[in-house]
Design a protein around this motif. Structure first.
Motif, mmCIF file in Angstrom:
data_model
loop_
_atom_site.group_PDB
_atom_site.id
_atom_site.type_symbol
_atom_site.label_atom_id
_atom_site.label_comp_id
_atom_site.label_asym_id
_atom_site.label_seq_id
_atom_site.Cartn_x
_atom_site.Cartn_y
_atom_site.Cartn_z
ATOM 1 N N GLU A 88 0.843 -1.215 0.000
ATOM 2 C CA GLU A 88 0.000 0.000 0.000
ATOM 3 C C GLU A 88 0.869 1.253 0.000
ATOM 4 O OE1 GLU A 88 -4.033 -1.360 2.429
ATOM 5 O OE2 GLU A 88 -2.228 -0.879 3.569
ATOM 6 N N LEU A 89 1.860 1.243 0.888
ATOM 7 C CA LEU A 89 2.715 2.434 1.010
ATOM 8 C C LEU A 89 3.521 2.664 -0.267
ATOM 9 C CD1 LEU A 89 3.958 2.019 4.681
ATOM 10 C CD2 LEU A 89 2.492 3.847 3.808
ATOM 11 N N LYS A 90 3.961 1.565 -0.869
ATOM 12 C CA LYS A 90 4.754 1.665 -2.109
ATOM 13 C C LYS A 90 3.949 2.416 -3.170
ATOM 14 C CE LYS A 90 6.058 -2.357 -3.865
ATOM 15 N NZ LYS A 90 6.803 -3.613 -3.959
ATOM 16 N N VAL A 91 2.693 2.037 -3.310
ATOM 17 C CA VAL A 91 1.836 2.657 -4.316
ATOM 18 C C VAL A 91 1.515 4.107 -3.933
ATOM 19 C CG1 VAL A 91 -0.452 2.548 -5.411
ATOM 20 C CG2 VAL A 91 0.852 0.435 -4.987
ATOM 21 N N GLU A 92 1.268 4.318 -2.648
ATOM 22 C CA GLU A 92 0.805 5.643 -2.199
ATOM 23 C C GLU A 92 1.883 6.726 -2.228
ATOM 24 O OE1 GLU A 92 -2.594 4.235 1.060
ATOM 25 O OE2 GLU A 92 -0.701 5.036 1.766
ATOM 26 N N ILE A 93 3.084 6.392 -1.730
ATOM 27 C CA ILE A 93 4.028 7.491 -1.450
ATOM 28 C C ILE A 93 5.439 7.323 -2.042
ATOM 29 C CG2 ILE A 93 2.888 8.136 0.732
ATOM 30 C CD1 ILE A 93 5.296 6.687 2.135
ATOM 31 N N ALA A 94 5.735 6.155 -2.668
ATOM 32 C CA ALA A 94 7.139 5.933 -3.063
ATOM 33 C C ALA A 94 7.320 5.800 -4.564
ATOM 34 C CB ALA A 94 7.667 4.684 -2.373
#
Ligand SMILES: [Zn+2]
Ligand SMILES: [Zn+2]
Length: 344
Positions: free
Chosen positions: A236-242
């Protein structure tokens, strides 16, 4: 260090030429978001503060000529009380050299000090011998161990690795180094703010998990501006912020005879480096001197950088004979780098 940092590589490594272009070689590379720095060569270090020195975890020595090693005592003096060991990498013979330097002092009062120094000799096949000197034994050498490492690889951590190449410097070898970040993770500041995620140390942990390719389902705790702790998967974080892209590459080359064999090795090591730090010791006009003293000329350094398709260059180790024309070697090297003079 503030004002004197000369390159900011998308915030991965901050490179600082400790003694400028004419002084003894020493390059301080601070690793962003970590209390860690690397040192390429160990010339005079008086321009660094104790705080800077304490961050140095590894020293990469090209060879043991005095202008590349005379800062070692200052570094040792600053690190004596440090728990974390110091790692030193250099060509064959470096264990003996460091051992002799340590043996030059009396150490009867340091038996309770935690510092240890791990010295690694690097040959064409990677690290060939390792020896440890611990304050607790009065820095007496512990028996050296032979190791086999994959070709040219001399240091590996979860987020970067260092490879070496042995160049000829007259009748001794000089080690050139290539520091590569494994992948570069950029964080979208806007996306972070939009979701109310509070920046902090968890971001460094998050980047480490991406670099070590942890499972997508790994759960992270994310501090929210509201004060709540959110649970998010790595995916999720990879897609959202990175945003992930190939990592930075920094190559350090010094004290190399101007030979065809060295040129080929340098170009191979420095191919598409984001930054090539390379000696430009003599003017092309003084080619004979460059050959007898076993150093590169500025024009040759620039040409090698161009042929390696390096993005940025940093020319240094200028001979003091050009001090009255401080820009001469830089200009000569940059002209060759940009291709505005023909190959000789
Ligand atoms: Zn030198
Ligand atoms: Zn030298």
């Amino acid at each position: 260090l503030g004002r004197r940092i000369i390159f900011v590589m998308r915030s991965s490594f901050f490179v600082h030429a400790v003694n400028g272009s004419f002084g003894d070689p020493a390059f301080y590379l601070r690793v962003a978001h970590r209390r860690e720095a690397l040192l390429f060569d160990c010339g005079d270090l008086h321009a660094l503060t104790s705080r800077d020195l304490l961050k140095i975890k590894a020293v990469f020595l090209s060879h043991a000529h005095i202008d590349h090693l005379s800062g070692f005592d200052r570094l040792l003096r600053s690190l004596l009380y440090r728990v974390e060991p110091l790692q030193v990498y250099g060509p064959t013979g470096v264990i003996e050299r460091i051992g002799h330097r340590l043996a030059g002092y009396t150490w009867n009062l340091v038996r309770s000090y935690p510092l240890s120094i791990e010295v690694n000799e690097c040959g064409t096949l990677g690290i060939t011998r390792t020896a440890c000197f611990a304050a607790s034994t009065g820095f007496r050498v512990q028996p050296a161990v032979s190791l086999t490492v994959s070709a040219g690889l001399i240091k590996e951590t979860p987020h970067y690795q260092v490879r070496g190449a042995l160049l000829d410097h007259g009748d001794i070898p000089s080690l050139a180094f290539c520091l590569e970040e494994k992948i570069h993770v950029a964080i979208h500041g806007d996306a972070l703010a939009e979701r109310g995620y509070q920046p902090g140390r968890w971001l460094t942990h998050f980047k480490d998990l991406l670099r070590t390719q942890e499972s997508d389902s790994t759960i992270l705790e994310v501090p929210h501006v509201s004060g709540n702790l959110l649970r998010r998967t790595l995916k999720e974080l990879k897609v959202e912020i990175a945003h992930c892209e190939p990592g930075m590459k920094i190559v350090y080359v010094t004290d190399a005879s101007p030979t065809q064999a060295n040129a080929e090795k340098i170009i191979t090591l420095a191919t598409e480096a984001h930054l090539l730090i390379i000696e430009a010791t003599f003017a092309q006009q003084d080619w004979d001197l460059a050959c007898t003293r076993n150093h590169l000329t500025a024009a040759l350094a620039g040409e090698l950088a161009r042929r390696a398709r390096a993005r940025k260059t940093l020319f240094f180790h200028h001979s003091p004979r050009y001090q009255k024309q401080p820009q001469r070697l830089h200009k000569e090297a940059m002209a060759a780098f940009s291709g505005s003079i023909t190959d000789s």
